[in-house]
Scaffold this motif. Structure first.
Motif, PDB file in Angstrom:
ATOM      1  N   ALA A  45      -4.845   5.672  -7.782  1.00  0.00           N
ATOM      2  CA  ALA A  45      -4.105   4.291  -8.100  1.00  0.00           C
ATOM      3  C   ALA A  45      -2.813   3.979  -8.368  1.00  0.00           C
ATOM      4  O   ALA A  45      -3.336   4.729  -9.483  1.00  0.00           O
ATOM      5  N   ASP A  46      -2.365   3.650  -8.372  1.00  0.00           N
ATOM      6  CA  ASP A  46      -0.978   3.067  -8.460  1.00  0.00           C
ATOM      7  C   ASP A  46      -0.661   1.660  -9.265  1.00  0.00           C
ATOM      8  O   ASP A  46      -0.398   0.580  -8.081  1.00  0.00           O
ATOM      9  N   ILE A  47      -0.274   1.424 -10.324  1.00  0.00           N
ATOM     10  CA  ILE A  47      -1.227  -0.037 -10.613  1.00  0.00           C
ATOM     11  C   ILE A  47       0.836  -0.687 -11.008  1.00  0.00           C
ATOM     12  O   ILE A  47       1.421   0.369 -11.552  1.00  0.00           O
ATOM     13  N   GLY A  48       0.644  -1.290 -10.164  1.00  0.00           N
ATOM     14  CA  GLY A  48       2.378  -1.567 -10.249  1.00  0.00           C
ATOM     15  C   GLY A  48       3.784  -0.895  -9.817  1.00  0.00           C
ATOM     16  O   GLY A  48       4.420  -0.332 -10.185  1.00  0.00           O
TER      17      GLY A  48
ATOM     18  N   GLY B 231       5.295  -9.820  -3.829  1.00  0.00           N
ATOM     19  CA  GLY B 231       6.659  -9.274  -3.511  1.00  0.00           C
ATOM     20  C   GLY B 231       6.590  -7.804  -3.795  1.00  0.00           C
ATOM     21  O   GLY B 231       7.210  -7.331  -2.204  1.00  0.00           O
ATOM     22  N   PRO B 232       6.141  -7.138  -4.651  1.00  0.00           N
ATOM     23  CA  PRO B 232       6.105  -5.364  -4.981  1.00  0.00           C
ATOM     24  C   PRO B 232       5.150  -5.703  -3.942  1.00  0.00           C
ATOM     25  O   PRO B 232       4.945  -4.392  -2.648  1.00  0.00           O
ATOM     26  N   VAL B 233       3.682  -5.403  -3.558  1.00  0.00           N
ATOM     27  CA  VAL B 233       2.366  -5.256  -2.664  1.00  0.00           C
ATOM     28  C   VAL B 233       3.048  -5.639  -0.754  1.00  0.00           C
ATOM     29  O   VAL B 233       2.847  -4.703  -0.817  1.00  0.00           O
ATOM     30  N   GLU B 234       3.974  -6.549  -1.138  1.00  0.00           N
ATOM     31  CA  GLU B 234       4.832  -7.079   0.528  1.00  0.00           C
ATOM     32  C   GLU B 234       5.408  -5.829   0.643  1.00  0.00           C
ATOM     33  O   GLU B 234       5.432  -5.078   2.180  1.00  0.00           O
ATOM     34  N   ARG B 235       6.595  -5.004  -0.212  1.00  0.00           N
ATOM     35  CA  ARG B 235       7.069  -3.768  -0.204  1.00  0.00           C
ATOM     36  C   ARG B 235       6.875  -2.791   0.202  1.00  0.00           C
ATOM     37  O   ARG B 235       6.743  -2.280   0.903  1.00  0.00           O
TER      38      ARG B 235
ATOM     39  N   TYR C  59       6.104   3.968  -3.587  1.00  0.00           N
ATOM     40  CA  TYR C  59       6.440   5.059  -3.190  1.00  0.00           C
ATOM     41  C   TYR C  59       5.224   6.250  -3.865  1.00  0.00           C
ATOM     42  O   TYR C  59       5.535   7.502  -3.102  1.00  0.00           O
ATOM     43  N   ILE C  60       4.361   6.335  -5.256  1.00  0.00           N
ATOM     44  CA  ILE C  60       4.419   6.999  -5.940  1.00  0.00           C
ATOM     45  C   ILE C  60       2.436   7.169  -4.539  1.00  0.00           C
ATOM     46  O   ILE C  60       3.063   8.537  -4.379  1.00  0.00           O
ATOM     47  N   PRO C  61       1.791   6.526  -4.442  1.00  0.00           N
ATOM     48  CA  PRO C  61       1.366   6.599  -3.251  1.00  0.00           C
ATOM     49  C   PRO C  61       1.863   7.515  -1.812  1.00  0.00           C
ATOM     50  O   PRO C  61       0.629   8.703  -1.100  1.00  0.00           O
ATOM     51  N   ILE C  62       2.479   7.255  -1.133  1.00  0.00           N
ATOM     52  CA  ILE C  62       3.173   7.602  -0.211  1.00  0.00           C
ATOM     53  C   ILE C  62       3.483   9.243  -0.366  1.00  0.00           C
ATOM     54  O   ILE C  62       2.680  10.008   0.107  1.00  0.00           O
TER      55      ILE C  62
END
Length: 229
Positions: free
Chosen positions: A21-24, A51-55, A29-32
């Motif tokens: 899990a990537d928090i924040g 916003g970050p979730v949508e990106r 990019y990290i999960p991808i």
């Protein structure tokens, strides 16, 4: 995919696992990167802001990973269920915020196989908290990205409280033992920053005098460390 030196250094600390899990997550990019390189089978990309979730959703779809990476909105570790992820990344936040995230969901944090932390400031305060509150530091790394130094700290909770000399809260014992290639220049930069502060300290008050003595003593310790590298 190409990611920044900072994010690559963070991702490089993640062990192979079923779910991370990537928090924040910001852009996701990290999960991808971890999925594309088969480091983990699934991932959760979480952020407190919309916003970050949508990106992240947009980027994940571009890489065709929407079936393997879930996006969630919420604060800190609250978006995770117990034992849902084995490894968590908390990167790009201040040390105080990282501490509050760990404290707010202790049951989650204490049962993770490892947590990768990358503070953008107050790393000394964070490291002291980790040692004194039962987190075992497993490994550390240091990188430079666009002229800025970043420390990456890999931890696991084991409940053992540890007390170190103050200098080792500021400078990682792991980096010293490794004789990390960037450590010497990193310490020199810290000494130079302290020297700049010392020039502007007016000793008109007891508080200012104490601060000056503290910085002089800190620089002395930092210079002693340089002789070991």
């Amino acid at each position: 995919m190409n990611i920044s030196t900072r994010l690559f250094s963070v991702a490089n600390m993640v062990d192979r696992c079923k779910t991370m899990a990537d928090i924040g997550t910001d852009h996701g990019y990290i999960p991808i990167f971890l999925l594309k390189n088969s480091i983990c089978e699934k991932a959760i990309a979480s952020d407190i802001n919309k916003g970050p979730v949508e990106r992240a959703i947009k980027n994940i779809k571009e890489y065709g990973l929407e079936k393997k990476i879930q996006c969630r909105q919420g604060p800190g570790l609250s978006t995770l269920k117990p034992h849902e992820a084995q490894i968590v990344v908390i990167a790009g936040m201040g040390g105080h915020l990282i501490i509050s995230i760990l404290e707010e969901e202790e049951k989650i944090a204490h049962n993770l196989e490892s947590i990768i932390l990358q503070p953008v400031q107050h790393s000394m305060i964070l490291r002291k908290y980790l040692y004194e509150n039962g987190y075992k530091i497993i490994d550390e790394d240091l990188c430079v990205d666009e002229g800025k130094y970043y420390e990456i700290i890999k931890v696991r909770y084991d409940g053992v409280k540890r007390v170190l000399e103050d200098i080792y809260y500021e400078i990682s014992p792991f980096l010293i033992e490794k004789k990390h290639l960037l450590l010497k220049e990193y310490i020199i930069k810290k000494i130079q920053q302290n020297d700049k502060i010392l020039v502007h300290i007016d000793e008109g008050t007891e508080l200012a005098s104490d601060r000056k003595r503290e910085l002089i003593n800190r620089n002395k310790k930092l210079k002693e460390l340089l002789t070991c590298l």
